[in-house]
Design a protein around this motif. Structure first.
Motif, PDB file in Angstrom:
ATOM      1  N   SER A  98       3.602  31.530  49.888  1.00 43.69           N
ATOM      2  CA  SER A  98       2.960  32.708  50.186  1.00 43.69           C
ATOM      3  C   SER A  98       2.102  32.564  51.755  1.00 43.69           C
ATOM      4  CB  SER A  98       2.304  33.169  49.116  1.00 43.69           C
ATOM      5  OG  SER A  98       1.173  32.307  49.032  1.00 43.69           O
ATOM      6  N   ALA A  99       1.986  31.144  51.777  1.00 40.94           N
ATOM      7  CA  ALA A  99       0.798  31.058  53.206  1.00 40.94           C
ATOM      8  C   ALA A  99       1.416  30.062  54.136  1.00 40.94           C
ATOM      9  CB  ALA A  99      -0.437  30.590  52.656  1.00 40.94           C
ATOM     10  N   ILE A 100       3.003  30.177  54.343  1.00 42.65           N
ATOM     11  CA  ILE A 100       3.514  29.197  55.158  1.00 42.65           C
ATOM     12  C   ILE A 100       2.960  29.818  56.622  1.00 42.65           C
ATOM     13  CG2 ILE A 100       5.428  28.398  56.213  1.00 42.65           C
ATOM     14  CD1 ILE A 100       7.049  29.095  53.554  1.00 42.65           C
ATOM     15  N   PRO A 101       2.155  29.243  57.363  1.00 39.05           N
ATOM     16  CA  PRO A 101       2.086  29.783  58.830  1.00 39.05           C
ATOM     17  C   PRO A 101       3.082  29.635  59.835  1.00 39.05           C
ATOM     18  CG  PRO A 101       1.220  27.335  58.704  1.00 39.05           C
ATOM     19  CD  PRO A 101       1.828  27.602  57.420  1.00 39.05           C
ATOM     20  N   ALA A 102       3.006  30.557  60.565  1.00 41.09           N
ATOM     21  CA  ALA A 102       4.077  30.869  61.686  1.00 41.09           C
ATOM     22  C   ALA A 102       4.091  29.545  62.716  1.00 41.09           C
ATOM     23  CB  ALA A 102       4.029  32.144  62.249  1.00 41.09           C
ATOM     24  N   THR A 103       5.023  28.996  62.987  1.00 36.71           N
ATOM     25  CA  THR A 103       5.181  27.718  63.904  1.00 36.71           C
ATOM     26  C   THR A 103       5.909  28.167  65.085  1.00 36.71           C
ATOM     27  OG1 THR A 103       6.908  26.938  62.655  1.00 36.71           O
ATOM     28  CG2 THR A 103       4.678  25.961  62.305  1.00 36.71           C
ATOM     29  N   LYS A 104       6.441  29.530  65.105  1.00 41.24           N
ATOM     30  CA  LYS A 104       7.153  29.722  65.978  1.00 41.24           C
ATOM     31  C   LYS A 104       6.829  31.447  66.425  1.00 41.24           C
ATOM     32  CE  LYS A 104      11.510  29.286  69.027  1.00 41.24           C
ATOM     33  NZ  LYS A 104      12.505  28.191  68.971  1.00 41.24           N
ATOM     34  N   LEU A 105       6.465  31.625  67.376  1.00 41.78           N
ATOM     35  CA  LEU A 105       5.958  33.226  67.905  1.00 41.78           C
ATOM     36  C   LEU A 105       6.841  33.751  69.151  1.00 41.78           C
ATOM     37  CD1 LEU A 105       2.148  33.107  67.425  1.00 41.78           C
ATOM     38  CD2 LEU A 105       3.880  34.146  65.881  1.00 41.78           C
ATOM     39  N   LYS A 106       7.769  34.411  68.915  1.00 43.34           N
ATOM     40  CA  LYS A 106       8.519  34.932  70.213  1.00 43.34           C
ATOM     41  C   LYS A 106       8.516  36.458  70.260  1.00 43.34           C
ATOM     42  CE  LYS A 106      10.514  31.257  71.930  1.00 43.34           C
ATOM     43  NZ  LYS A 106      10.685  31.105  73.442  1.00 43.34           N
ATOM     44  N   TRP A 107       8.383  36.889  71.309  1.00 43.35           N
ATOM     45  CA  TRP A 107       8.343  38.593  71.479  1.00 43.35           C
ATOM     46  C   TRP A 107       9.548  38.972  71.793  1.00 43.35           C
ATOM     47  CZ3 TRP A 107       5.468  42.461  70.432  1.00 43.35           C
ATOM     48  CH2 TRP A 107       5.595  43.739  71.094  1.00 43.35           C
ATOM     49  N   VAL A 108      10.150  39.902  71.052  1.00 48.09           N
ATOM     50  CA  VAL A 108      11.505  40.621  71.445  1.00 48.09           C
ATOM     51  C   VAL A 108      11.279  42.119  72.152  1.00 48.09           C
ATOM     52  CG1 VAL A 108      13.628  41.347  70.228  1.00 48.09           C
ATOM     53  CG2 VAL A 108      12.200  39.779  69.069  1.00 48.09           C
ATOM     54  N   GLU A 109      11.263  41.966  73.245  1.00 45.98           N
ATOM     55  CA  GLU A 109      10.839  43.005  74.289  1.00 45.98           C
ATOM     56  C   GLU A 109      11.527  44.173  74.211  1.00 45.98           C
ATOM     57  OE1 GLU A 109       8.626  42.816  76.818  1.00 45.98           O
ATOM     58  OE2 GLU A 109       8.744  45.068  77.226  1.00 45.98           O
ATOM     59  N   SER A 110      13.034  44.193  73.887  1.00 49.84           N
ATOM     60  CA  SER A 110      13.598  45.354  73.802  1.00 49.84           C
ATOM     61  C   SER A 110      13.419  46.280  72.623  1.00 49.84           C
ATOM     62  CB  SER A 110      15.072  45.096  73.857  1.00 49.84           C
ATOM     63  OG  SER A 110      15.372  44.195  73.046  1.00 49.84           O
ATOM     64  N   PHE A 111      12.753  45.652  71.488  1.00 51.04           N
ATOM     65  CA  PHE A 111      12.566  45.955  70.104  1.00 51.04           C
ATOM     66  C   PHE A 111      11.198  46.181  69.937  1.00 51.04           C
ATOM     67  CE2 PHE A 111      16.990  44.617  69.809  1.00 51.04           C
ATOM     68  CZ  PHE A 111      17.557  45.586  68.978  1.00 51.04           C
ATOM     69  N   ASN A 112      10.305  45.748  70.975  1.00 47.44           N
ATOM     70  CA  ASN A 112       8.724  45.626  70.599  1.00 47.44           C
ATOM     71  C   ASN A 112       8.336  45.173  69.313  1.00 47.44           C
ATOM     72  OD1 ASN A 112       6.682  46.822  72.615  1.00 47.44           O
ATOM     73  ND2 ASN A 112       8.164  48.515  72.799  1.00 47.44           N
ATOM     74  N   LEU A 113       9.001  44.214  69.046  1.00 48.79           N
ATOM     75  CA  LEU A 113       8.520  43.402  67.744  1.00 48.79           C
ATOM     76  C   LEU A 113       8.109  41.805  68.182  1.00 48.79           C
ATOM     77  CD1 LEU A 113      11.441  44.629  65.628  1.00 48.79           C
ATOM     78  CD2 LEU A 113       9.227  45.423  65.508  1.00 48.79           C
ATOM     79  N   LEU A 114       7.352  41.293  67.354  1.00 44.95           N
ATOM     80  CA  LEU A 114       7.065  40.166  67.239  1.00 44.95           C
ATOM     81  C   LEU A 114       7.676  39.131  66.299  1.00 44.95           C
ATOM     82  CD1 LEU A 114       5.160  37.673  68.434  1.00 44.95           C
ATOM     83  CD2 LEU A 114       3.740  38.111  66.623  1.00 44.95           C
ATOM     84  N   MET A 115       8.657  38.242  66.578  1.00 49.78           N
ATOM     85  CA  MET A 115       9.238  37.456  65.604  1.00 49.78           C
ATOM     86  C   MET A 115       8.240  36.357  65.377  1.00 49.78           C
ATOM     87  SD  MET A 115      12.527  34.999  65.634  1.00 49.78           S
ATOM     88  CE  MET A 115      11.586  33.434  65.953  1.00 49.78           C
ATOM     89  N   ALA A 116       7.941  36.009  64.096  1.00 49.39           N
ATOM     90  CA  ALA A 116       7.289  34.980  63.665  1.00 49.39           C
ATOM     91  C   ALA A 116       7.974  34.299  62.535  1.00 49.39           C
ATOM     92  CB  ALA A 116       5.659  35.384  62.995  1.00 49.39           C
ATOM     93  N   ALA A 117       8.057  33.000  62.634  1.00 51.75           N
ATOM     94  CA  ALA A 117       8.974  32.014  61.508  1.00 51.75           C
ATOM     95  C   ALA A 117       8.109  30.687  61.346  1.00 51.75           C
ATOM     96  CB  ALA A 117      10.242  31.799  62.062  1.00 51.75           C
ATOM     97  N   GLY A 118       8.211  30.443  60.067  1.00 51.28           N
ATOM     98  CA  GLY A 118       7.886  29.211  59.765  1.00 51.28           C
ATOM     99  C   GLY A 118       8.202  28.763  58.300  1.00 51.28           C
ATOM    100  N   SER A 119       8.153  27.407  58.272  1.00 45.92           N
ATOM    101  CA  SER A 119       9.017  26.580  57.346  1.00 45.92           C
ATOM    102  C   SER A 119       7.999  25.712  56.609  1.00 45.92           C
ATOM    103  CB  SER A 119      10.407  26.213  57.482  1.00 45.92           C
ATOM    104  OG  SER A 119      10.133  25.145  58.643  1.00 45.92           O
ATOM    105  N   HIS A 120       8.476  25.048  55.550  1.00 44.33           N
ATOM    106  CA  HIS A 120       7.529  24.130  54.877  1.00 44.33           C
ATOM    107  C   HIS A 120       8.710  23.443  53.788  1.00 44.33           C
ATOM    108  CE1 HIS A 120       4.679  23.148  51.730  1.00 44.33           C
ATOM    109  NE2 HIS A 120       5.427  23.423  50.870  1.00 44.33           N
TER     110      HIS A 120
END
Lengths: 447, 444
Positions: free
Chosen positions: A261-283
């Protein structure tokens, strides 16, 4: 850049230019004559673009360099001596990025190695909008200018920087997974201008959190924080101008044994055309690598879409704005997968494998371990060990379908080398960091 | 020489004054645009203008031009509309195998092992297929574009027009057409036969195309069950207009052709295939009538023609389109033989002999290419050229021993006044040119 002048069938067909639109420039005694149209290619803010037609101006600069500069403005062909022209560009207030040739993924070649002094290995890279390259080694940040001819090094309080992001021409955000707070470093003065901290329980005076990733959008700076005891994590959104915290999203806390439940995001990428932030993390847990990818609407603070990665979890993942898709490398299969951002699916079946899909799954081997994936313009770059492959799209006639095709990069002499840990892009360059190296490797598209 | 006042032309190029005559710049002396008392202002670089003006005056590019990249000169010449003049000043002299040197090696940026090459027949430009990509180089051998095709290994590449490439791969079905600058896929042509269900997903083993004509292009297709045939494809519609030369593929004499040449003046298509096995080389050459699809002539080796050289079958063959002759190189002896296309028969071969040079080794793995009335044969020991002198053939080596060490020649194509070749396991394409520069080396 397109060829700026229409090819003429001969001199005689050139319309004669009225003498009133000619701009005369005296550079240290040598006369140059050109037109306002040519000078306008130097960009709106430049001194040259502001020269009125019919005028005669004097500049105390080197005439030979001015001649190269003018030749570049006339033809748009990259000059042979960009490093000499940089002071001229600064003097005339021309954007140095103008000088770099266009990015051509198929002509990328390993062209330059930039050595880093001292004994620390290269740990993180970032590119700036002006074409300069920042490299972190230990707690130091070395900045190379857009022609890669000059460098400058500043010292930060961080022990080893592992997240680096260029905020503006002179400001860099740096973070470390073993040191609290994001540090904003002002390169010209060499000082930390501000630190951005987060603490999960502010009232309890808990120690400030360490930084797992930094990202940015045109308006915001994002930082993925994790408390030092790894019990809580969140992504904090800061205003890009004032650096005041705007909101906190993706807050997770561990109660009990539910680690996932608490895997921190290790990659933050802005998706400009969708106005969304992609956050991904793994453990990495006892049942193998598990992770999650989430798309956040920053304004509402809610997650729009999320997927838990259990089968063939991503080794690395990136959005590609130009192709409206998310790409990942599976850690077990080593294959590259794609998911269309316009029709997001759920679970492993939603990913479409780009390779032949024949690689065995579950044979215990981790083919994709350590792979990195990044997108730039229309291409997706994947590192495998010491090699980089590039996926480009080919549109087929008829059905209009697009196929992604794999390209090996470099020639035989470029093959091999230490494992690639980071790839960043800017201007006409791909900049590569390898494990345990003391130099920055630059790939350029040369024309 | 004093020139008339009224034929003089004045230019102000970027602030520098130039004065020349209308004869030099090639305009009519009465042309209104240049007949100004005031110099004509041109907003371009004066140094490049001066180099181009010098080229127009003497048809020679001054040596100071090396200060500028070739690309800058070419773009400037295009701007002034004098690109053909610059091209003739920069182009290499007529290609002679006895006077050729390695001018340069073209290396694509990535995946640089070439899998097929297609030179421009007149201008000496080059397209290289490598790793599913096609890189194009213009007449000055400056890189102009690289595109990615959907194929992973392009084994046949020909020019359909100066901008469209016909490509095929033995790994992937169909004949495909790509625009070379934008990389857009124009379409595909496939072999289908409603009466034979075995014909599906057929791939292309060879393509023949002559640029600047309305003739169809020809391609050899091979189906997974080894059935193969030659298809004529219309240039404009990309539709199949004829198919002929269907073979079963059951033996080396029925195998799909790996070399295909169209002889438009004779209305013939030359097809040949060679395979090597434990008992040496075997293969065939056939001439097909492009219109009727009938076979005009064939020779199969070993066997077939028998003749004087039984057991010494050919390792490679090529047709000289202008001269109307077929040349072959024998695998055992390494000898080169010629067959006149006007009198082909059972054994039309005349073996070329040069008393001066002896064959050091056989012709195993040879590559033969006819170019500019010369016959080039790449062998393990080097690249030899057969040139004609008073109706006699004389043999010489084109390369030095050091060149041959780089690897066996796997492909060779002539275009313009250049010979392009690639070698086994070597990245890039070698460009051989004749040159009138002495290449003097400073001894101190």
């Amino acid at each position: 850049m397109a060829h700026r002048s229409s090819p003429a069938s001969g001199v005689e067909s050139q319309p004669s230019i009225p003498s009133s639109s000619i701009v005369s420039i005296n550079v240290s005694g040598e006369l140059f004559q050109t037109t306002t149209q040519t000078l306008s290619f130097s960009g709106a803010g430049s001194v040259l673009a502001a020269l009125p037609a019919g005028s005669l101006s004097f500049f105390d600069r080197d005439p030979a360099l001015f001649s190269s500069l003018l030749a570049f403005l006339r033809s748009s062909l990259p000059p042979a001596n960009p490093q000499d022209l940089l002071p001229e560009l600064l003097f005339f207030r021309i954007d140095p990025l103008l000088l770099l040739p266009k990015f051509d993924p198929f002509s990328l070649q390993r062209s330059i190695l930039l050595p880093l002094h001292g004994r620390d290995h290269l740990s993180a890279l970032a590119t700036a909008a002006g074409g300069s390259v920042h490299a972190a080694h230990g707690g130091k940040i070395t900045t190379f200018d857009s022609t890669l001819a000059r460098r400058d090094t500043v010292l930060t309080p961080l022990p080893v920087i592992d997240s680096l992001l260029s905020v503006s021409c002179s400001l860099i955000a740096a973070g470390a997974s073993d040191f609290p707070s994001v540090h904003l470093v002002d390169i010209p003065s060499g000082r930390v201008s501000q630190t951005l901290a987060w603490s999960p329980y502010p009232l309890n005076a808990s120690p400030p959190a360490i930084v797992q990733a930094i990202g940015s959008s045109p308006e915001h700076l994002f930082a993925s924080f994790e408390s030092p005891r790894r019990t809580a994590s969140a992504i904090v959104v800061f205003d890009l101008n004032t650096f005041a915290p705007v909101t906190e999203i993706a807050r997770r806390e561990i109660y009990g044994a539910e680690l996932d439940s608490a895997i921190p995001a290790t990659k933050l990428k802005w998706v400009e055309s969708f106005n969304l932030l992609m956050a991904a993390g793994s453990h990495a847990g006892p049942s193998g690598l598990t992770g999650n990818i989430r798309l956040w609407d920053v304004r509402s603070g809610g997650s729009v879409w999320e997927t838990a990665e259990k089968v063939d979890c991503f080794a690395d993942v990136t959005p590609c704005d130009h192709l409206s898709a998310i790409f990942k490398v599976g850690v077990h299969s080593g294959e590259v997968f794609v998911m269309d951002l316009r029709k997001m699916g759920d679970g492993h079946s939603a990913w479409m494998c780009l390779g032949d899909g024949r690689k065995a799954m579950g044979n215990g081997k981790k083919e994709g371990s350590g792979c990195r994936i990044e997108s730039y313009e229309n291409q997706v770059f994947v590192s495998r060990g010491g090699e980089v492959e590039m996926w480009s799209s080919v549109s087929m006639a008829g059905a209009g379908e697009k196929v992604m095709k794999r390209n090996l990069m470099g020639r035989a002499k470029d093959a091999g080398g230490n494992r690639i840990v980071q790839m960043v892009f800017g201007g006409n360059r791909m900049v590569v960091a390898r494990k345990d190296e003391h130099c920055v490797e630059v790939w350029e598209s040369l024309r | 020489m004093v020139q008339e006042m009224d034929s003089r032309v004045k230019f102000n190029v970027g602030g520098k004054l130039f004065e020349t005559t209308s004869a030099t710049i090639g305009t009519a002396s009465g042309d209104a645009a240049v007949q100004h008392h005031e110099p004509l202002f041109i907003d371009r670089d004066p140094e490049l203008f001066s180099l181009l003006l010098s080229t127009l005056r003497s048809d020679r590019l001054p040596s100071t031009a090396t200060r500028f990249p070739k690309r800058a000169l070419v773009e400037e010449a295009i701007y002034y509309g004098v690109a053909p003049r610059l091209r003739s000043a920069m182009a290499p002299p007529p290609f002679l195998g006895i006077n050729a040197t390695l001018a340069t090696t073209i290396l694509p940026a990535s995946h640089a092992l070439p899998t097929a090459i297609a030179p421009g027949s007149h201008d000496g430009s080059l397209w290289i297929a490598h790793g599913g990509q096609i890189s194009s180089y213009d007449w000055s051998l400056t890189h102009s574009s690289t595109i990615r095709t959907h194929l992973d290994d392009i084994t046949s590449l020909r020019r359909l027009s100066p901008v469209v490439a016909a490509v095929g791969s033995v790994d992937s079905p169909g004949l495909h057409f790509y625009e070379i600058s934008s990389g857009s896929h124009h379409g595909s042509t496939h072999w289908s036969d409603p009466s034979d269900l075995r014909v599906y997903k057929a791939w292309v083993t060879a393509i023949a195309s002559d640029v600047d004509t309305t003739n169809p292009i020809f391609a050899v297709f091979e189906a997974p069950h080894r059935e193969n045939c030659i298809m004529a494809v219309d240039r404009a519609t990309l539709q199949v207009v004829a198919q002929f030369g269907r073979l079963s593929g059951s033996s080396s004499k029925m195998a799909p052709a790996r070399r295909l040449t169209h002889l438009p003046d004779r209305g013939l298509v030359f097809a040949s295939a060679v395979s090597s096995g434990a008992f040496g080389y075997s293969g065939y050459m056939r001439l097909w009538d492009a219109r009727s699809g009938a076979m005009v002539w064939e020779t199969c080796e070993p066997g077939g023609s028998g003749g004087r050289r039984f057991g010494d079958s050919f390792a490679d063959a090529d047709v000289d389109v202008e001269e109307g002759a077929i040349y072959k190189v024998c695998w055992k002896s390494g000898d080169v033989a010629m067959a006149d296309m006007r009198k082909l028969g059972d054994d039309p071969w005349a073996y070329l002999e040069d008393p001066g040079v002896r064959n050091l080794a056989g012709g195993e793995g040879s590559f033969l290419h006819c170019f500019k009335e010369q016959v080039f044969v790449g062998k393990a020991e080097g690249l030899e050229v057969w040139s004609q002198l008073d109706g006699q053939f004389r043999r010489n080596y084109v390369d030095a021993k050091e060149d041959a060490i780089r690897g066996t020649i796997t492909r060779m194509e002539g275009g313009g006044n250049r010979l392009f070749l690639s070698r086994e396991g070597m990245e890039g394409v070698e460009v051989w040119e004749s040159s009138d520069f002495s290449g003097a080396i400073a001894a101190c």
